[in-house]
Scaffold this active site. Sequence first.
Site: not given
Length: 481
Positions: A157, A359
């Site tokens: 992440d 992201d």
Amino acid sequence: MAINCSFLLVLLLSTVLHLLLFDCSEKVEAYRFGKMTENLKFQSHVVSLSSLIPAEFCSTSDQGSKISSKLLQVTHKHGPCSPLNEGNAKIPSLHQILMDDQTRVKSIHSKISKKNKKVADSKVKLPAKSGESLGTGNFIVQVGFGTPKQDFTLVFDTGSDLTWIQCQPCAGQCYSQQDPIFDPSASSTYSNISCRSTTCAELKSATGNARSCSNTCTYQVVYGDSSYSGGNFATDTLTLSSSDVFPNFEFGCGENNQGLFGSADGLLGLGRDRISTVSQTAYKYRKLFSYCLPSKSSSTGYLAFGTEAGASSGTQYTPLLTESRNPSFYFLTMTGISVAGKKLSISPSVFTTSGTLIDSGTVITRLAPAAYSKLSSAFREAMSQYPPAPAYSILDTCYNLAGFSTVSIPTIELYFGGGTGLNVAPSGILVQASPIQYCLGFAENSDASDVAILGNLQQQTFEIVYNVDGGKLGFKAGACS
Ligand SMILES: *[C@@H]1O[C@H](CO)[C@@H](O)[C@H](O)[C@H]1NC(C)=O
């Protein structure tokens, strides 16, 4: 193979473009999407619908051996290539994935909001000052912890910093995971971090947790989808490859964990703040890493540290920006969009008002309303030969492709600071919502001031190079399939 096909491509381009897409390897696609678009403004991709659907079996690529021995293999959390081997029962529906995605985006927006507005969604409980409030991503890698080393499968992440794994004795509760749960007492290199240490103070300022100090530094992270992990903040040896071993790596030893992690063993934090894996390994990798996310759960990609895996040629760079108030995120400058080779007329202020970040954990790219509406209408115009279909969840530009075996999709190129273009792969343009319904894989923010997000659907098949110290982010087409 790649060279032959490229010649073929040039020779036949004007007449039989359609046939080529299936005759040549992915490498030709890379060539086509990457370099040739600069000269030959392609207006459409003609793809078979079956190419947009994952296969039942994992087809492992040869990318790894070609680029470096240090690559970590990246797979979708669910699907035939995942080491988690969950079976069909645990695979969430697209509807669920889009709902989770929306929750993650809401939590990013609430963290970054320029207006400091409150989130109205009562289901999203954000701790008052949490530094970690994201939903969880959907790509996984395997890394080693402890001595002797034990391998764990982690969600990675770029939108959060702390790395954690589930730990015995699970004093709170652990969810079921595939690998045996890490046992700190069985690792000769494990240490708790004292709550009086500066490291603990840094963790607290990064995660916004003010906790009482008795002995061991504890942590608690709550993600935007209300997943959470809590436990002891600790150090142990992190092994990324046989030659890349990091003693005293700081991580969360999670004894109370619950949420949407599937059966992954924890999370690898690749944000850019102090406690992230990127920062902790900076002395070796100079904050340089790259990944390629596969377009299907039936293929694999890679995560590489300290190297631009495909740096040889074809990587286009755009400046990477920092925002001191949001130190975890990777910001970019987005400047425009073209559809079918035509630049959309979107005022530059639309992009500067929202700002843009990249992201790995957000699936669908989010655009400011004024940018999305132009994209959607240009797309509808280019797709007018196909029958429209109702909206599906957050995707509102959909088609009924029953009876079609191939589809001609307009190209979509996203432009970033420095003139860099990302010519989105077909799999990042059309998403299959049902056996016959396909939708444009972009969505709009509800507010013009909400940050735009370059999501992972549109990043797929590109190598994304994060050169943090060099202040730039690179895109290289066709790095994985
Ligand atoms: C780490 O701290 C926890 C909680 O205080 C304790 O139960 C555990 O024994 C400690 N482990 C080591 C290796 O010191």
